[in-house]
Each structure stands twice: as C-alpha cells, then as structure tokens.
Design a protein around this motif. Structure first.
Motif, PDB file in Angstrom:
ATOM      1  N   GLN A  86       0.828  -1.204   0.000  1.00 13.84           N
ATOM      2  CA  GLN A  86       0.000   0.000   0.000  1.00 13.84           C
ATOM      3  C   GLN A  86       0.863   1.256   0.000  1.00 13.84           C
ATOM      4  O   GLN A  86       0.604   2.205  -0.753  1.00 13.84           O
ATOM      5  CB  GLN A  86      -0.925  -0.004   1.213  1.00 13.84           C
ATOM      6  CG  GLN A  86      -1.884   1.187   1.250  1.00 13.84           C
ATOM      7  CD  GLN A  86      -2.993   1.008   2.275  1.00 13.84           C
ATOM      8  OE1 GLN A  86      -3.102  -0.041   2.915  1.00 13.84           O
ATOM      9  NE2 GLN A  86      -3.833   2.015   2.429  1.00 13.84           N
ATOM     10  N   LYS A  87       1.924   1.251   0.802  1.00 18.58           N
ATOM     11  CA  LYS A  87       2.788   2.434   0.891  1.00 18.58           C
ATOM     12  C   LYS A  87       3.503   2.709  -0.427  1.00 18.58           C
ATOM     13  O   LYS A  87       3.503   3.853  -0.910  1.00 18.58           O
ATOM     14  CB  LYS A  87       3.816   2.264   1.996  1.00 18.58           C
ATOM     15  CG  LYS A  87       4.718   3.490   2.173  1.00 18.58           C
ATOM     16  CD  LYS A  87       5.747   3.296   3.256  1.00 18.58           C
ATOM     17  CE  LYS A  87       6.546   4.577   3.482  1.00 18.58           C
ATOM     18  NZ  LYS A  87       7.184   5.091   2.229  1.00 18.58           N
ATOM     19  N   THR A 120       2.780   1.717  -3.426  1.00 23.77           N
ATOM     20  CA  THR A 120       1.837   2.075  -4.488  1.00 23.77           C
ATOM     21  C   THR A 120       1.364   3.511  -4.321  1.00 23.77           C
ATOM     22  O   THR A 120       1.304   4.285  -5.293  1.00 23.77           O
ATOM     23  CB  THR A 120       0.629   1.115  -4.476  1.00 23.77           C
ATOM     24  OG1 THR A 120       1.085  -0.224  -4.672  1.00 23.77           O
ATOM     25  CG2 THR A 120      -0.366   1.478  -5.569  1.00 23.77           C
ATOM     26  N   ALA A 121       1.034   3.897  -3.085  1.00 21.95           N
ATOM     27  CA  ALA A 121       0.627   5.285  -2.822  1.00 21.95           C
ATOM     28  C   ALA A 121       1.739   6.255  -3.185  1.00 21.95           C
ATOM     29  O   ALA A 121       1.489   7.322  -3.783  1.00 21.95           O
ATOM     30  CB  ALA A 121       0.248   5.438  -1.346  1.00 21.95           C
ATOM     31  N   ASP A 122       2.972   5.902  -2.841  1.00 20.78           N
ATOM     32  CA  ASP A 122       4.112   6.765  -3.175  1.00 20.78           C
ATOM     33  C   ASP A 122       4.287   6.910  -4.679  1.00 20.78           C
ATOM     34  O   ASP A 122       4.573   8.010  -5.181  1.00 20.78           O
ATOM     35  CB  ASP A 122       5.397   6.213  -2.559  1.00 20.78           C
ATOM     36  CG  ASP A 122       5.435   6.345  -1.039  1.00 20.78           C
ATOM     37  OD1 ASP A 122       4.595   7.078  -0.479  1.00 20.78           O
ATOM     38  OD2 ASP A 122       6.307   5.700  -0.418  1.00 20.78           O
ATOM     39  N   ALA A 141       1.543   9.167  -5.933  1.00 23.54           N
ATOM     40  CA  ALA A 141       1.774  10.540  -5.472  1.00 23.54           C
ATOM     41  C   ALA A 141       2.890  11.209  -6.246  1.00 23.54           C
ATOM     42  O   ALA A 141       2.902  12.449  -6.413  1.00 23.54           O
ATOM     43  CB  ALA A 141       2.103  10.531  -3.979  1.00 23.54           C
ATOM     44  N   GLN A 189      -5.990  -0.841  -2.383  1.00 23.46           N
ATOM     45  CA  GLN A 189      -6.522   0.210  -1.516  1.00 23.46           C
ATOM     46  C   GLN A 189      -5.811   1.534  -1.766  1.00 23.46           C
ATOM     47  O   GLN A 189      -6.444   2.606  -1.746  1.00 23.46           O
ATOM     48  CB  GLN A 189      -6.376  -0.191  -0.055  1.00 23.46           C
ATOM     49  CG  GLN A 189      -7.177   0.680   0.902  1.00 23.46           C
ATOM     50  CD  GLN A 189      -8.668   0.573   0.668  1.00 23.46           C
ATOM     51  OE1 GLN A 189      -9.242  -0.512   0.758  1.00 23.46           O
ATOM     52  NE2 GLN A 189      -9.317   1.696   0.349  1.00 23.46           N
ATOM     53  N   ALA A 190      -4.519   1.495  -2.010  1.00 25.62           N
ATOM     54  CA  ALA A 190      -3.775   2.730  -2.304  1.00 25.62           C
ATOM     55  C   ALA A 190      -4.274   3.377  -3.576  1.00 25.62           C
ATOM     56  O   ALA A 190      -4.429   4.611  -3.647  1.00 25.62           O
ATOM     57  CB  ALA A 190      -2.284   2.416  -2.413  1.00 25.62           C
ATOM     58  N   ASP A 234      -7.760   4.859  -2.790  1.00 23.79           N
ATOM     59  CA  ASP A 234      -7.665   6.032  -1.932  1.00 23.79           C
ATOM     60  C   ASP A 234      -7.115   7.247  -2.668  1.00 23.79           C
ATOM     61  O   ASP A 234      -7.496   8.390  -2.363  1.00 23.79           O
ATOM     62  CB  ASP A 234      -6.769   5.732  -0.724  1.00 23.79           C
ATOM     63  CG  ASP A 234      -7.411   4.758   0.255  1.00 23.79           C
ATOM     64  OD1 ASP A 234      -8.631   4.530   0.156  1.00 23.79           O
ATOM     65  OD2 ASP A 234      -6.689   4.221   1.117  1.00 23.79           O
ATOM     66  N   ALA A 235      -6.234   7.022  -3.632  1.00 26.57           N
ATOM     67  CA  ALA A 235      -5.644   8.149  -4.367  1.00 26.57           C
ATOM     68  C   ALA A 235      -6.685   8.885  -5.188  1.00 26.57           C
ATOM     69  O   ALA A 235      -6.582  10.104  -5.409  1.00 26.57           O
ATOM     70  CB  ALA A 235      -4.515   7.644  -5.265  1.00 26.57           C
TER      71      ALA A 235
END
Length: 375
Positions: free
Chosen positions: A233-234, A236-238, A241, A260-261, A264-265
């Motif tokens: 998740q981290k 992928t979110a990074d 972003a 989930q990432a 959420d994005a």
C-alpha cells in the motif's frame, strides 16, 4: 555471473548423472510411475523418481522457513501445523517442529543442519536462496534424511521439489494486463516481492517475458512491496503521489494493499493482477464496474501440507517424483460469494487453500487455532 551459473548447472548435471543408477546415502533414483500420481504429479515426462528404504514411523519432521513477514507465510505455517494434527496424519508424526529465521540465509542453513544433527527424519525448506543449500542436501542424503523444498525451492537435483509454475503466474499476469488495455505505449506498475527471493525473480521473469512477446511498448515502474499489504500500500501510494498514472497494476502479494492505495488516491481505477487474498477479491468485486477487472490466484499456502504428505510417503518407502507440480489456481472477477470470496472471513485469508487431488482441506476453525510462531 552468467559464467558461474553455467558452471553450477554443469556440476548439477554431472551429479545427476552419477546418481542415476546408484544411491546417494540411502536415496536411489528409480523408475516410475510414482505413488498417488493425482497428488504427486511429476513436473514433466522426463522427471526422475526417488525412493528411500521404508522407515518405521512415527516420524520427526521439521519445517525450516525463512522470510516470515507477510500473511501468506503465516498462513502457510498455520496450515502445516493444522495438517500435522489431522486424523490420519497425526499418527505418522512423532514430532513436528517449525522455525522461521527471517531473511538470513546462513541462519536458515544452520537451522536445517541442526535438525539433521538431531536425527530428524525429514527436513522441509522454503528457501531464502535457491542455490545455497546443496551442502545441506548432501549432508542430509548421507545421513538418510529426506530433504524437500517448496515455494522457493532448492535448486539441487537431489532434493524433492514441490512447486507451481511461478514463471507461468508472472506470464499470465502480464498477458492479462496487456489484454485489458489498448494504450500505446502502455504503463504498468509492478509491485514486487522481497529482493532476491526466488519466487519474486521467477514471477518477474514471466511478467517481463509476456511483455516482450507482445511486441508492444510498455513502460513498467517497479517498486518493492515485500508481499505484505502494508508495504504494498505504501509503495503504491508513493508511486501514484509521484505522478504515476498506470493502465494496469501487477502485485505479487499484499494485493489488497496496492488496490486500496489506488482507490484512496482517487486518480484512476485500472485492472489489477494479484494473489488470491480474500480482501483483494472483495475490493475487486466492489470496484468491478468502475474498471477494476481482476485476475487473482497463485500458490496456496496449503502446499506446506502437500509437502508434509510427500515426506511421509517418502519415509514409508513410496516412489516419489523428484519434482512435483502443483495446480495453479487462477480466477477472474467478479468473484462468486461463498465460493471464491468470503465477506464474513478475515481479509488476510488466502482463498486458494485446499488441494482436493491430495485429499487436503481445512476449515477456517482448524487454521485459526494455530499460530505462525516457531514451535
């Protein structure tokens, strides 16, 4: 590096030739067919067969695991413990020990050697490094101890290897994502497993080969999610972003974290290929109509139980293939509730957990009673 690998392959081939008509320790290479072919399916038509002299039970069996920091490994250990306690199995096991050493290769080798020194009858290994255990295999064979490896198998011709087609899983994931987009060039995010782990390398090889075979231009961004939902998740979110916009995502494990990432994005919803975690499949169903078509599947944690079953059969003197092929279970969204996805069960549950051909299956209660701790 390529020269060293070639020399190693030559040495392995010579070793195979030397034992083809003789015994190594108490192990003999014999003619097939083997026992229970529906469960112990040979990898290929030219797969060798092994046989050990029958040994009186019950047996002492050890599972030497390496990497432990994800749900799959924990469930794999819990399933192994549950299987060892099932009626019809427990009678054949005097002692079942489990140890996880983390990613330390030397510690895993030492643990395996220690069980050999203690006189265990069979040692099961999920290897941190596929090429580092030849010394362990040789020592075990000389002592009449059976070595079996699964998932991340030992690359030595004198141990029993049990696995699914890991390269094929990566290839199918690439082919699925390619079929889901007409983008030219396409852009994929690839969430990989722990660096250096054999399964990660094989799946990456398959994924890369699928893209190369397509002839299409595909930009692949690679991040390391360690097969763990939180890490996946981290990273992928990074990646999102940082400006990443993707046409598809392949995540080897921790699939629900990567999904989930992305959700959420709030920037895009795209097709995903992932493992068979329950939470991932629930998200696939929820966001199917928004563009999150999914391929889900891989290697069921219960392959640890298949390996225990194989060990017991080998200890009883049965003829066993040197390389056993397990079925690969791949499913596509939407997932049938109660059959392929289970909203009332934990999201961390890996749904592909039974091997009917081996008469191996578990209730949720059997698994939940166990822990992933050393024993």
């Amino acid at each position: 590096m390529r020269l060293l690998r070639s020399k190693a392959a030559l040495a392995a081939a010579l070793t195979t030739a030397l034992i083809s008509t003789a015994t190594m320790g108490q192990m003999a290479t014999v003619a097939g067919p083997g026992a229970d072919p529906d469960c112990f399916k040979p990898w290929a038509a030219d797969t060798k067969y092994f046989q050990w002299p029958a040994k009186q039970g019950p047996y002492r069996i050890a599972l030497v695991n390496g990497f432990i920091a994800n749900d799959w490994r924990v469930q794999m250990i819990k399933v192994a413990k549950a299987y060892a306690e099932q009626a019809g199995v427990a009678e054949d096991i005097k002692e079942f020990k489990v140890i996880s050493v983390g990613e330390d290769i030397a510690a895993q080798i030492a643990a395996a050697n220690n069980f050999i020194d203690q006189g265990f009858d069979a040692i099961i290994v999920n290897a941190n490094n596929s090429s580092a255990f030849s010394g362990v295999v040789a020592k075990a064979n000389a002592a009449g101890v059976i070595v079996l490896s699964f998932d991340n198998v030992i690359d030595d011709p004198n141990n029993i290897q049990i696995n699914v087609d890991q390269v094929g899983i990566g290839r199918m994931s690439g082919e699925f994502l390619l079929a889901q987009t007409d983008a030219d060039p396409a852009s994929f995010l690839f969430v990989r497993g722990p660096a250096g782990q054999p399964v990660d390398i094989m799946r990456a090889d398959g994924f890369t080969a699928a893209i190369a075979a397509s002839g299409r231009t595909v930009n692949v961004t690679e991040v390391v999610g360690n097969w763990a939902p939180g890490d996946a998740q981290k990273v992928t979110a990074d990646a999102i972003a940082a400006g990443g916009v993707y046409d598809g995502i392949y995540v080897e494990g921790g699939s629900q974290g990567a999904a989930q990432a992305m959700i959420d994005a709030g920037k895009f919803i795209v097709p995903m290929a992932g493992e068979d975690e329950n939470a991932f499949r629930m998200l696939c169903n929820e966001f199917q109509d928004e563009g999150m078509a999914c391929q889900s599947g891989g290697t069921g944690p219960a392959q640890s139980a298949v390996t225990i079953k194989t060990a017991i059969a080998a200890l009883k003197g049965e003829v066993i293939p040197a390389v056993i092929a397990l079925p690969t279970s791949i499913s596509y969204s939407p997932y049938a509730v109660g059959e392929q996805v289970f909203p009332d069960l934990p999201g961390s549950l890996f749904t592909g957990n039974n091997f009917p051909a081996c008469n191996i299956g578990f209730t949720v209660e059997e698994i939940s009673r166990q822990t992933g701790d050393n024993s």
